[in-house]
Design a protein around this motif. Structure first.
Motif: not given
Length: 303
Positions: A211-217
């Motif tokens: 979840p904490e990397k979803l926007d970045e990816r």
């Protein structure tokens, strides 16, 4: 726009489902506004790719059915300009759903087919559509997600079609196209859902970051796609889509939409509505899903 927002910049048009207080539940305005945004992006020469996402705690919880399942159809035609007696007139819809009345499947189809056309604006969009799924994407919400070209799904997200158990059929009928017949049957014959991790393993998602990397990816993939010239993107998408057209996607969607109406008028479908009218829509869904152990946002259902 009342149900979605639109903004563009840096070669990306961003369409966001914007009814977070209702889980981004689908109302008749939403497919219409969605299609208008897709057309706006396709006509903008500065836009290379479309990003679809949902505001709030999840992508989309499906159709906003609380009132209608509990017996109130008055809001179903809200925002649609049509004469009295039309297939989108709430009075017509209500009369056609009364258990003791004669059901007209064509009237039902005319109402639902307009939603399918709105969802399919994503599939028919000349420019590619990338969809970001967080939290939940279930029931009618999967119509929009699966009509997109690429999905990035949070590892802890939940995606599936629980109404396959009662009171629904996927109208855009893209599960087999995205997963193949065996895996599509695994989900639709149980109503089970997938986690984001499982969706990536099954080939439904391009990736399932935490979840904490979803926007970045998601932003990284958007930027990568946006590097290509618009003409190349349009040609590549059209090329791949031809295989699904050749497989009879349009005909399958006609059947799926008709089946959706039938599912709402079976003995079990009417019983579902009776339970919703007596105890509320959430309780009816709980009774449907708890025997499978996946009511709410917990277990996806697939081991």
């Amino acid at each position: 726009m009342e149900t979605v927002t639109y903004e563009s910049g840096d070669r990306v048009a961003r369409i966001t489902l914007n009814r977070p207080e209702r889980g981004n539940g689908i109302v008749p305005r939403m497919p219409t506004e969605l299609a208008a945004c897709v057309e706006r992006a396709n006509l903008d020469p500065e836009v290379h790719v479309i990003a679809l996402a949902g505001a709030g705690s999840g992508f989309c919880g499906g159709y906003d059915l609380v009132a209608s399942a509990e017996g109130d159809m008055s809001g179903l035609g809200e925002g649609l300009e049509a004469p009295p007696g039309s297939p989108v007139d709430p009075a017509t819809i209500a009369a056609n759903h009364a258990p003791e009345s004669n059901w007209d499947p064509v009237t039902d189809f005319q109402f639902m087919w307009r939603n399918v056309r709105g969802f399919m604006s994503l599939f028919h969009s000349e420019k590619p559509v990338l969809c970001k799924v967080h939290g939940y994407c279930v029931a009618g919400g999967t119509d929009m997600a699966l009509c997109s070209d690429l999905l990035v799904i949070g590892a802890d997200a939940k995606i599936g079609y629980p109404p396959a158990r009662v009171w629904g059929s996927p109208t855009t009928a893209l599960w087999a196209a995205r997963l193949g017949p065996m895996r599509a049957k695994r989900l639709l014959l149980t109503g089970d859902s997938l986690s984001g991790v499982q969706a990536a393993e099954w080939g439904l998602a391009t990736e399932a970051p935490p979840p904490e990397k979803l926007d970045e990816r998601f932003e990284a993939l958007l930027a990568r796609v946006a590097r290509l010239p618009v003409n190349q993107l349009v040609m590549m998408k059209l090329l791949v889509n031809q295989s699904l057209y050749a497989q009879g996607l349009h005909q399958t969607q006609l059947v799926g939409t008709l089946f959706d109406g039938i599912a709402r008028h079976t003995e079990e479908g009417h019983e579902f509505v009776r339970r919703a009218a007596e105890g509320g829509f959430k309780d009816a869904v709980r009774q449907r899903d708890e025997p499978f152990g996946d009511f709410g946002l917990g277990d996806s259902g697939v081991e």
